[in-house]
Design a protein around this motif. Structure first.
Motif, PDB file in Angstrom:
ATOM      1  N   HIS A 108       0.842  -1.197   0.000  1.00 17.49           N
ATOM      2  CA  HIS A 108       0.000   0.000   0.000  1.00 17.49           C
ATOM      3  C   HIS A 108       0.872   1.241   0.000  1.00 17.49           C
ATOM      4  O   HIS A 108       1.957   1.261   0.589  1.00 17.49           O
ATOM      5  CB  HIS A 108      -0.939   0.021   1.203  1.00 17.49           C
ATOM      6  CG  HIS A 108      -1.951   1.124   1.145  1.00 17.49           C
ATOM      7  ND1 HIS A 108      -3.004   1.115   0.261  1.00 17.49           N
ATOM      8  CD2 HIS A 108      -2.052   2.291   1.828  1.00 17.49           C
ATOM      9  CE1 HIS A 108      -3.727   2.211   0.419  1.00 17.49           C
ATOM     10  NE2 HIS A 108      -3.168   2.944   1.357  1.00 17.49           N
ATOM     11  N   VAL A 127      -5.684  -2.229   4.776  1.00 10.96           N
ATOM     12  CA  VAL A 127      -5.419  -0.873   5.258  1.00 10.96           C
ATOM     13  C   VAL A 127      -6.614  -0.427   6.074  1.00 10.96           C
ATOM     14  O   VAL A 127      -7.754  -0.494   5.598  1.00 10.96           O
ATOM     15  CB  VAL A 127      -5.172   0.107   4.100  1.00 10.96           C
ATOM     16  CG1 VAL A 127      -4.893   1.502   4.638  1.00 10.96           C
ATOM     17  CG2 VAL A 127      -4.023  -0.361   3.228  1.00 10.96           C
ATOM     18  N   TYR A 150      -1.430  -0.332   8.609  1.00 10.59           N
ATOM     19  CA  TYR A 150      -1.243  -1.426   7.653  1.00 10.59           C
ATOM     20  C   TYR A 150      -1.486  -2.749   8.356  1.00 10.59           C
ATOM     21  O   TYR A 150      -1.003  -2.967   9.476  1.00 10.59           O
ATOM     22  CB  TYR A 150       0.185  -1.364   7.106  1.00 10.59           C
ATOM     23  CG  TYR A 150       0.569  -2.427   6.102  1.00 10.59           C
ATOM     24  CD1 TYR A 150       0.293  -2.268   4.745  1.00 10.59           C
ATOM     25  CD2 TYR A 150       1.266  -3.575   6.493  1.00 10.59           C
ATOM     26  CE1 TYR A 150       0.679  -3.230   3.816  1.00 10.59           C
ATOM     27  CE2 TYR A 150       1.659  -4.532   5.576  1.00 10.59           C
ATOM     28  CZ  TYR A 150       1.354  -4.359   4.235  1.00 10.59           C
ATOM     29  OH  TYR A 150       1.743  -5.308   3.321  1.00 10.59           O
ATOM     30  N   THR A 164      -9.178  -7.034   4.264  1.00 15.05           N
ATOM     31  CA  THR A 164      -9.709  -5.882   3.547  1.00 15.05           C
ATOM     32  C   THR A 164     -10.737  -5.160   4.398  1.00 15.05           C
ATOM     33  O   THR A 164     -11.729  -5.754   4.827  1.00 15.05           O
ATOM     34  CB  THR A 164     -10.330  -6.324   2.221  1.00 15.05           C
ATOM     35  OG1 THR A 164      -9.335  -7.013   1.458  1.00 15.05           O
ATOM     36  CG2 THR A 164     -10.859  -5.143   1.437  1.00 15.05           C
ATOM     37  N   HIS A 223      -7.413  -5.842  -6.550  1.00  8.54           N
ATOM     38  CA  HIS A 223      -7.338  -4.480  -6.031  1.00  8.54           C
ATOM     39  C   HIS A 223      -8.240  -3.561  -6.835  1.00  8.54           C
ATOM     40  O   HIS A 223      -8.190  -3.557  -8.072  1.00  8.54           O
ATOM     41  CB  HIS A 223      -5.895  -3.965  -6.113  1.00  8.54           C
ATOM     42  CG  HIS A 223      -5.735  -2.503  -5.855  1.00  8.54           C
ATOM     43  ND1 HIS A 223      -5.858  -1.939  -4.601  1.00  8.54           N
ATOM     44  CD2 HIS A 223      -5.460  -1.465  -6.703  1.00  8.54           C
ATOM     45  CE1 HIS A 223      -5.674  -0.632  -4.684  1.00  8.54           C
ATOM     46  NE2 HIS A 223      -5.432  -0.316  -5.937  1.00  8.54           N
ATOM     47  N   THR A 259      -1.010  -1.302  -5.759  1.00 14.53           N
ATOM     48  CA  THR A 259      -1.515  -0.088  -5.136  1.00 14.53           C
ATOM     49  C   THR A 259      -1.210   1.081  -6.053  1.00 14.53           C
ATOM     50  O   THR A 259      -0.356   0.979  -6.940  1.00 14.53           O
ATOM     51  CB  THR A 259      -0.894   0.124  -3.740  1.00 14.53           C
ATOM     52  OG1 THR A 259      -1.527   1.229  -3.085  1.00 14.53           O
ATOM     53  CG2 THR A 259       0.602   0.405  -3.834  1.00 14.53           C
TER      54      THR A 259
END
Length: 618
Positions: free
Chosen positions: A98, A209, A215, A303, A503, A560
């Motif tokens: 991330h 995140v 994180y 997630t 993602h 990311t």
């Protein structure tokens, strides 16, 4: 009402139209600009291939200095770096990642990533024909998490060296254990009789995140690092066997040189792994925390999204054949913001809430089944003496309540506008074979070698709901070989197999990454699919286009983007992995060479941008 495929697509289209109306995405242009790049052909080239008009830059390969001031050893190409040096260098096998912005411009930020596992033959100068204590330490230091600072310069993105944020978290880093299972008898050891502290995180895969800017790293295949004498296997209890922790089946011989990995001497040590670990990337002095309320499993994905009433929901997969999908919903509401005060205010939010396992029923409906002591048959009679037991043995609790046994659930992504949730089911070659679970509505293919992507929408579009509608977004594979079993959401879809990473960017584009095993790439049913790849999907139309193909033997995982969507970061994991030819020689020289066998291949992050500076994927 049950959603069918058309209804899902229409709802996704409505979300994109609403987004365009707000002028928030796709450069303000018509939706025809979505996936405007030229699809990359499937290939077996030992290189990273991106569409015309795009460039790819290598960043932070294994062994690069992390940026800790006064401790920035260079990478030794002969693998002669010491264990102490590896502790301040990039680890092996980059995974979930991330970008955390520093400032409002988006030109500086912290890139935080996992290092999943080690290739011991590459890590040490003379491999592991003979293990030593130093090799064990180096191996532990090559896993975990990196926090690096990067900035955008005229010549591209560069690492900031040194950086006050730079940090390596690894298999010997001191960390706390928090939540309902902390201090329980299951987590107590001779070295830590209070059961609230542990050294290390490893086997780190996928990530999450939090809304407050921390994180989450996921401990996946931790079981392979615990071992003991093979003759002790008969003494291992059913719970340990359920997690694959059996003497003689270990991947690495840690137990011979680090006693805590000998499960015959310290049977509770392995219970202290398999958790979601929270790390504050902005404070290199803050101890990472293992959040036991989220349950112990071979974690894949954590997630986060927000419920309608302001609580946090965390979706998690357990990446093994016939394992489950989970959800955790916090009891308390989120203190909004990502500054230091907000992170402090939310520091215990993941320690108190409700854990669920998913059941996918016929007809496209599903339910979240609560995993709580004293409910749904989870009690002392079923082997759970306390609430802590339920969390330590979350897999067994899922068995009791009847969760749906899935085809290796991995990454989970939530659409930023519609709230739909997508999960990759990578594959399951044992589905429907003798003695194994049969096909079911959510896992409809026997001997499922290609995998697929399943999705659901929570009732009321609320992540706190306990029921949902679901369907299949894609049943992957090569239509030329398995047309009857393969289904993509549109005729305009490039074929893929073994989806893994997943993602959503802020514009609602879904990035799909694949992990075909090294021995199958370019062979048999996988011949037409080439090397592992990353595709981009417009879920509003069902179009899927191949965006990137990786070098030989690699897995594409971790994705990311910067807030302005003009830079995409992608991880290339284990280039050169090859298990089928018996030579042990890597099949790739990426990124430092062109001839396999001449240099050690290195996992690395790739920075992808459009030459004209536009939004990536449009």
């Amino acid at each position: 009402m049950t959603f069918d495929r058309r209804q899902f697509l229409q709802s996704g289209a409505a979300a994109v139209v609403a987004l365009l109306g707000q002028g928030c995405a796709l450069s303000g242009s018509a939706s025809s600009s979505v996936l405007g790049f030229t699809s990359v052909p499937a290939t077996l080239r030992d290189a990273v291939t991106v569409p015309p008009g795009y460039v790819a830059q290598v960043l932070y390969p294994w062994g690069s200095p992390t940026g800790v001031a006064g401790a920035m050893p260079a990478f030794a190409r002969d693998a002669s770096n010491s264990a102490a040096e590896q502790a301040v260098q990039a680890g092996m096998h980059h995974d979930g990642m991330h970008f955390f912005p520093l400032g409002s411009s988006g030109d500086r930020g912290l890139l935080v990533m996992n290092h999943e596992y080690t290739d011991e033959q590459l890590l040490h100068t003379n491999g592991v024909t003979q293990w030593t204590a130093e090799k064990v330490r180096k191996s532990l230091h090559a896993m975990g998490v990196s926090v690096i600072e990067i900035e955008r310069r005229p010549e591209g993105w560069r690492q900031v060296l040194p950086s006050p944020y730079a940090r390596r978290v690894h298999g010997n880093t001191a960390m706390r254990i928090a939540g309902p299972a902390a201090g329980s008898p299951r987590l107590r050891t001779a070295a830590n009789p209070t059961g609230d502290q542990v050294f290390g995180t490893f086997a780190n895969c996928a990530m999450g995140v939090t809304p407050w800017g921390t994180y989450l790293t996921c401990e996946e295949n931790f079981h392979g690092y615990f071992g003991g004498p093979k003759e002790a296997a008969a003494r291992i209890d059913a719970a340990q066997q359920r997690y694959g922790i059996v003497p003689g089946s270990q991947w690495a011989e840690y137990w011979r040189f680090d006693e805590r990995f000998d499960i015959t001497k310290h049977p509770n040590e392995s219970n202290r792994f398999g958790w979601v670990v929270e790390i504050d990337p902005f404070d290199p002095t803050a101890a990472p925390v293992k959040r036991t309320a989220l349950g112990r499993k071979r974690q894949e994905s954590a997630t986060c999204t927000t419920t309608k009433d302001g609580r946090v929901a965390v979706y998690m997969g357990d990446d093994s054949r016939f394992e489950y999908i989970y959800k955790f919903v916090s009891r308390e509401k989120i203190r909004q913001g990502t500054d230091a005060a907000s992170r402090a205010a939310n520091r215990t939010l993941l320690d108190d809430g409700t854990l669920y396992v998913a059941r996918y029923d016929e007809g496209g409906r599903g339910r979240w089944l609560e995993l709580a002591h004293g409910k749904n048959g989870i009690d002392a009679a079923a082997g759970f003496a306390s609430p802590a037991d339920v969390l330590v043995h979350a897999r067994l609790a899922g068995d009791v309540v009847g969760g749906t046994k899935m085809d290796r659930p991995e990454w989970i992504a939530v659409h930023p506008q519609s709230g739909e949730v997508y999960v990759t089911l990578t594959n399951n070659s044992q589905r429907g074979t003798p003695g194994r679970p049969p096909v079911d509505a959510a896992n409809p293919r026997a001997v499922n070698i290609f995998g697929g992507i399943l999705r659901w929408r929570e009732d009321g579009n609320d992540a706190g709901a306990t029921s949902f509608d679901w369907d299949h977004f894609a049943l992957a594979g090569d239509p030329a070989l398995h047309d009857a079993e393969t289904r993509y959401p549109s005729k305009e879809a490039d074929a893929f197999g073994s989806p893994d990473g997943l993602h959503f960017d802020s514009g609602g584009l879904l990035w799909i990454q694949t992990d075909i095993s090294g021995q199958d790439i370019g062979k048999g049913a996988m011949t037409a699919l080439g090397n592992n790849q990353m595709l981009c999907a417009d879920v509003a139309t069902g179009r899927i286009k191949r965006f990137l193909v990786g070098p030989n033997g690699c897995e594409i995982t971790g994705c990311t983007s910067t807030p302005d969507r003009r830079t995409l970061f992608v991880n290339i994991q284990h280039p050169g992995e090859r298990r089928d030819d018996g030579t042990g020689e890597p099949s790739s020289a990426w990124p430092d060479g062109t001839v396999p066998g001449t240099v050690r291949p290195r996992s690395a992050t790739v920075v992808v941008q459009r030459v004209d500076g536009g939004f990536v994927g449009t």
